[in-house]
Design a protein around this motif. Structure first.
Motif, PDB file in Angstrom:
ATOM      1  N   LEU A 151      26.165   1.004  17.418  1.00 47.84           N
ATOM      2  CA  LEU A 151      26.571  -0.403  17.463  1.00 47.84           C
ATOM      3  C   LEU A 151      25.481  -1.251  18.107  1.00 47.84           C
ATOM      4  CD1 LEU A 151      30.330  -0.088  18.516  1.00 47.84           C
ATOM      5  CD2 LEU A 151      29.349  -0.150  16.222  1.00 47.84           C
ATOM      6  N   LYS A 152      24.932  -0.761  19.217  1.00 51.74           N
ATOM      7  CA  LYS A 152      23.853  -1.500  19.874  1.00 51.74           C
ATOM      8  C   LYS A 152      22.626  -1.583  18.986  1.00 51.74           C
ATOM      9  CE  LYS A 152      24.958  -0.671  24.750  1.00 51.74           C
ATOM     10  NZ  LYS A 152      24.437  -0.130  26.033  1.00 51.74           N
ATOM     11  N   ALA A 153      22.295  -0.478  18.341  1.00 53.98           N
ATOM     12  CA  ALA A 153      21.119  -0.457  17.470  1.00 53.98           C
ATOM     13  C   ALA A 153      21.267  -1.442  16.324  1.00 53.98           C
ATOM     14  CB  ALA A 153      20.875   0.953  16.940  1.00 53.98           C
ATOM     15  N   ALA A 154      22.479  -1.568  15.788  1.00 53.77           N
ATOM     16  CA  ALA A 154      22.709  -2.515  14.703  1.00 53.77           C
ATOM     17  C   ALA A 154      22.477  -3.943  15.167  1.00 53.77           C
ATOM     18  CB  ALA A 154      24.131  -2.357  14.164  1.00 53.77           C
ATOM     19  N   GLY A 155      22.881  -4.250  16.398  1.00 54.20           N
ATOM     20  CA  GLY A 155      22.620  -5.574  16.936  1.00 54.20           C
ATOM     21  C   GLY A 155      21.141  -5.828  17.138  1.00 54.20           C
ATOM     22  N   ARG A 156      20.451  -4.835  17.703  1.00 49.06           N
ATOM     23  CA  ARG A 156      18.999  -4.985  17.927  1.00 49.06           C
ATOM     24  C   ARG A 156      18.255  -5.148  16.606  1.00 49.06           C
ATOM     25  NH1 ARG A 156      19.825  -0.853  21.990  1.00 49.06           N
ATOM     26  NH2 ARG A 156      19.153   0.718  20.494  1.00 49.06           N
ATOM     27  N   ALA A 157      18.695  -4.447  15.574  1.00 41.76           N
ATOM     28  CA  ALA A 157      18.036  -4.545  14.272  1.00 41.76           C
ATOM     29  C   ALA A 157      18.102  -5.959  13.710  1.00 41.76           C
ATOM     30  CB  ALA A 157      18.663  -3.562  13.290  1.00 41.76           C
ATOM     31  N   ARG A 158      19.044  -6.744  14.213  1.00 40.76           N
ATOM     32  CA  ARG A 158      19.188  -8.133  13.766  1.00 40.76           C
ATOM     33  C   ARG A 158      18.581  -9.115  14.759  1.00 40.76           C
ATOM     34  NH1 ARG A 158      22.861  -4.809  11.783  1.00 40.76           N
ATOM     35  NH2 ARG A 158      23.847  -5.246   9.766  1.00 40.76           N
ATOM     36  N   GLY A 159      17.775  -8.616  15.672  1.00 38.60           N
ATOM     37  CA  GLY A 159      17.086  -9.476  16.622  1.00 38.60           C
ATOM     38  C   GLY A 159      17.913  -9.919  17.805  1.00 38.60           C
ATOM     39  N   LEU A 160      19.056  -9.253  18.067  1.00 38.43           N
ATOM     40  CA  LEU A 160      19.925  -9.625  19.171  1.00 38.43           C
ATOM     41  C   LEU A 160      19.697  -8.715  20.376  1.00 38.43           C
ATOM     42  CD1 LEU A 160      23.255 -10.127  17.174  1.00 38.43           C
ATOM     43  CD2 LEU A 160      21.653 -11.901  17.926  1.00 38.43           C
ATOM     44  N   LEU A 161      19.884  -9.271  21.550  1.00 40.44           N
ATOM     45  CA  LEU A 161      19.800  -8.506  22.789  1.00 40.44           C
ATOM     46  C   LEU A 161      21.136  -7.830  23.053  1.00 40.44           C
ATOM     47  CD1 LEU A 161      18.435  -7.759  25.537  1.00 40.44           C
ATOM     48  CD2 LEU A 161      19.387  -9.915  26.422  1.00 40.44           C
ATOM     49  N   ALA A 162      21.131  -6.497  23.149  1.00 38.16           N
ATOM     50  CA  ALA A 162      22.323  -5.731  23.497  1.00 38.16           C
ATOM     51  C   ALA A 162      22.232  -5.365  24.978  1.00 38.16           C
ATOM     52  CB  ALA A 162      22.431  -4.473  22.640  1.00 38.16           C
ATOM     53  N   TYR A 163      23.008  -6.073  25.812  1.00 39.84           N
ATOM     54  CA  TYR A 163      22.905  -5.900  27.269  1.00 39.84           C
ATOM     55  C   TYR A 163      24.213  -5.311  27.803  1.00 39.84           C
ATOM     56  CZ  TYR A 163      21.914  -6.900  32.162  1.00 39.84           C
ATOM     57  OH  TYR A 163      21.681  -6.780  33.517  1.00 39.84           O
ATOM     58  N   PRO A 164      24.131  -4.291  28.670  1.00 44.43           N
ATOM     59  CA  PRO A 164      25.349  -3.618  29.137  1.00 44.43           C
ATOM     60  C   PRO A 164      26.192  -4.481  30.061  1.00 44.43           C
ATOM     61  CG  PRO A 164      23.433  -2.799  30.319  1.00 44.43           C
ATOM     62  CD  PRO A 164      22.902  -3.679  29.228  1.00 44.43           C
ATOM     63  N   VAL A 165      27.494  -4.316  29.948  1.00 44.80           N
ATOM     64  CA  VAL A 165      28.478  -4.937  30.847  1.00 44.80           C
ATOM     65  C   VAL A 165      29.342  -3.802  31.367  1.00 44.80           C
ATOM     66  CG1 VAL A 165      30.411  -6.552  31.015  1.00 44.80           C
ATOM     67  CG2 VAL A 165      28.434  -7.105  29.571  1.00 44.80           C
ATOM     68  N   GLN A 166      29.216  -3.473  32.652  1.00 44.57           N
ATOM     69  CA  GLN A 166      29.774  -2.220  33.156  1.00 44.57           C
ATOM     70  C   GLN A 166      30.577  -2.371  34.437  1.00 44.57           C
ATOM     71  OE1 GLN A 166      25.851  -0.253  33.183  1.00 44.57           O
ATOM     72  NE2 GLN A 166      26.558   1.053  31.519  1.00 44.57           N
ATOM     73  N   SER A 167      31.123  -3.546  34.669  1.00 49.68           N
ATOM     74  CA  SER A 167      31.966  -3.741  35.847  1.00 49.68           C
ATOM     75  C   SER A 167      32.885  -4.929  35.604  1.00 49.68           C
ATOM     76  CB  SER A 167      31.104  -4.005  37.092  1.00 49.68           C
ATOM     77  OG  SER A 167      30.525  -5.309  37.026  1.00 49.68           O
ATOM     78  N   PRO A 168      34.013  -4.998  36.328  1.00 51.27           N
ATOM     79  CA  PRO A 168      34.889  -6.167  36.186  1.00 51.27           C
ATOM     80  C   PRO A 168      34.184  -7.475  36.513  1.00 51.27           C
ATOM     81  CG  PRO A 168      36.088  -4.370  37.224  1.00 51.27           C
ATOM     82  CD  PRO A 168      34.650  -3.930  37.142  1.00 51.27           C
ATOM     83  N   ASP A 169      33.363  -7.494  37.570  1.00 46.25           N
ATOM     84  CA  ASP A 169      32.646  -8.721  37.922  1.00 46.25           C
ATOM     85  C   ASP A 169      31.764  -9.182  36.772  1.00 46.25           C
ATOM     86  OD1 ASP A 169      33.714  -9.007  40.462  1.00 46.25           O
ATOM     87  OD2 ASP A 169      32.163  -7.787  41.403  1.00 46.25           O
ATOM     88  N   ALA A 170      31.031  -8.238  36.163  1.00 47.13           N
ATOM     89  CA  ALA A 170      30.154  -8.589  35.047  1.00 47.13           C
ATOM     90  C   ALA A 170      30.964  -9.062  33.849  1.00 47.13           C
ATOM     91  CB  ALA A 170      29.278  -7.398  34.672  1.00 47.13           C
ATOM     92  N   LEU A 171      32.106  -8.428  33.594  1.00 49.35           N
ATOM     93  CA  LEU A 171      32.952  -8.815  32.471  1.00 49.35           C
ATOM     94  C   LEU A 171      33.374 -10.276  32.582  1.00 49.35           C
ATOM     95  CD1 LEU A 171      34.631  -7.748  29.946  1.00 49.35           C
ATOM     96  CD2 LEU A 171      36.524  -7.566  31.574  1.00 49.35           C
ATOM     97  N   PHE A 172      33.884 -10.656  33.751  1.00 48.94           N
ATOM     98  CA  PHE A 172      34.336 -12.032  33.920  1.00 48.94           C
ATOM     99  C   PHE A 172      33.167 -13.007  33.918  1.00 48.94           C
ATOM    100  CE2 PHE A 172      38.272 -10.025  35.297  1.00 48.94           C
ATOM    101  CZ  PHE A 172      39.219 -10.876  34.747  1.00 48.94           C
ATOM    102  N   ALA A 173      32.027 -12.600  34.470  1.00 58.33           N
ATOM    103  CA  ALA A 173      30.858 -13.473  34.466  1.00 58.33           C
ATOM    104  C   ALA A 173      30.436 -13.800  33.040  1.00 58.33           C
ATOM    105  CB  ALA A 173      29.707 -12.827  35.233  1.00 58.33           C
ATOM    106  N   GLU A 174      30.457 -12.787  32.164  1.00 56.49           N
ATOM    107  CA  GLU A 174      30.039 -13.028  30.781  1.00 56.49           C
ATOM    108  C   GLU A 174      31.041 -13.904  30.040  1.00 56.49           C
ATOM    109  OE1 GLU A 174      27.130 -12.461  29.886  1.00 56.49           O
ATOM    110  OE2 GLU A 174      26.639 -11.271  31.651  1.00 56.49           O
ATOM    111  N   VAL A 175      32.322 -13.633  30.194  1.00 55.83           N
ATOM    112  CA  VAL A 175      33.322 -14.441  29.505  1.00 55.83           C
ATOM    113  C   VAL A 175      33.253 -15.890  29.995  1.00 55.83           C
ATOM    114  CG1 VAL A 175      35.797 -14.788  29.135  1.00 55.83           C
ATOM    115  CG2 VAL A 175      34.824 -12.489  29.018  1.00 55.83           C
ATOM    116  N   GLN A 176      33.079 -16.085  31.295  1.00 57.14           N
ATOM    117  CA  GLN A 176      32.967 -17.442  31.823  1.00 57.14           C
ATOM    118  C   GLN A 176      31.717 -18.145  31.316  1.00 57.14           C
ATOM    119  OE1 GLN A 176      33.272 -16.791  36.046  1.00 57.14           O
ATOM    120  NE2 GLN A 176      35.502 -16.858  36.037  1.00 57.14           N
ATOM    121  N   ALA A 177      30.678 -17.378  30.991  1.00 57.93           N
ATOM    122  CA  ALA A 177      29.454 -17.953  30.440  1.00 57.93           C
ATOM    123  C   ALA A 177      29.563 -18.212  28.947  1.00 57.93           C
ATOM    124  CB  ALA A 177      28.274 -17.033  30.723  1.00 57.93           C
TER     125      ALA A 177
END
Length: 305
Positions: free
Chosen positions: A91-117
């Motif tokens: 899944l990540k490789a498919a995103g990268r193949a389209r020029g997108l940054l696949a960045y990990p989200v691995q904690s509740p704090d990070a999850l909410f930070a991304e959704v709020q952004a």
């Protein structure tokens, strides 16, 4: 489906949280979920077919990026019939193949930070028990009630809600595996230099704008600056690349590959003495590197350091 292993502090934190959840105690959402108390992202919905939640989730992330995300085409690209599922790495490789940054989200704090952004998060859940897992991909598109309810596109349900602790249990069983897919020039809200470097390194397409954004965010990271220099060189912007290599070895003087590449950039600019100094510095830092040894031979004309 194999999953990435946890290391170091993530193991201890996950074990502690797992014990709390196993004991049926509640874990409150991060405090930042109260400000704002709700968030909802406009993400296209794709209903999954049997066992094909991976292609559906990926298609939603691609369409949110205003790229084609046809589920049927993605099945051929990322779905493994023998496993009746899709691997996260695909899944990540498919995103990268389209020029997108696949960045990990691995904690509740990070999850909410991304959704709020404003960034949807593709997550892996185990909807059953650790001994008999039922892996499932979904896309977190928001939350409400101060984070007490998580909003997801999941399976055949659009914008369905899950109680925070139920969602957290299923996510914890999958070792908090998740990621965002972002276009060139846009960085995750939870971004850190080293994970960003690891996310950018495998990219092969349309990387320059990603590296430029990374260096703008972390100007003192020599390793990110080195990635920018390489991207500039690949784009045949040799003067800018040489400047970036020079800055790299100032920020990270121990980075032998940067000295090695600087040698070629200096030679390209007609500075043969500077090229020799740079490649010899690379050789001193990495005396056992065959690649650097070849560069010494080429740059010095066989004279060595």
């Amino acid at each position: 489906m194999p999953l990435p292993r946890m290391r170091g502090g993530r193991v201890a934190a996950a074990l502690l949280l797992g014990l709390l959840l196993a004991a049926c105690q509640t874990v409150p959402p991060p405090q930042e979920a109260e400000h704002p108390p709700q968030q909802y992202l406009d993400v296209p919905f794709i209903a999954q077919d049997a066992y094909q939640c991976g292609p559906a989730a990926l298609g939603m992330m691609l369409q949110w990026n205003r790229l084609p995300g046809d589920k049927e085409a993605l099945v051929d690209e990322v779905w493994l019939p023998e496993r009746k599922g899709a691997l996260g790495i695909e899944l990540k490789a498919a995103g990268r193949a389209r020029g997108l940054l696949a960045y990990p989200v691995q904690s509740p704090d990070a999850l909410f930070a991304e959704v709020q952004a404003g960034h949807p998060v593709l997550v892996l859940q185990n909807l059953a028990l650790p001994q008999w897992p039922m892996w499932h991909y979904a896309v977190v598109i928001g939350y409400r009630d101060g984070g007490e309810r998580i909003v997801l596109h999941s399976g055949t349900k659009q914008a369905t809600t899950s109680h925070w602790n139920r969602f957290l249990r299923t996510w914890a069983r999958a070792e908090y595996w998740g990621f965002v897919l972002l276009p060139a020039g846009e960085l995750p809200a939870s971004v850190r230099p080293e994970p960003l470097l690891r996310a950018l390194a495998p990219m092969q397409k349309d990387t320059l704008a990603h590296w430029q954004a990374a260096v703008a965010r972390f100007p003192d990271s020599g390793r990110l600056r080195f990635g920018l220099a390489n991207a500039l060189w690949a784009a045949e912007r040799h003067d800018a690349a040489r400047d970036a290599y020079e800055r790299t070895v100032t920020l990270a003087p121990e980075l032998a590959p940067a000295w090695n590449n600087l040698a070629y950039a200096r030679r390209d600019a007609g500075d043969r003495d500077g090229a020799r100094q740079a490649v010899c510095r690379a050789h001193a830092l990495a005396p056992d590197s065959g690649n650097v040894a070849d560069s010494v031979e080429e740059i010095t004309g066989g004279e060595g350091c």
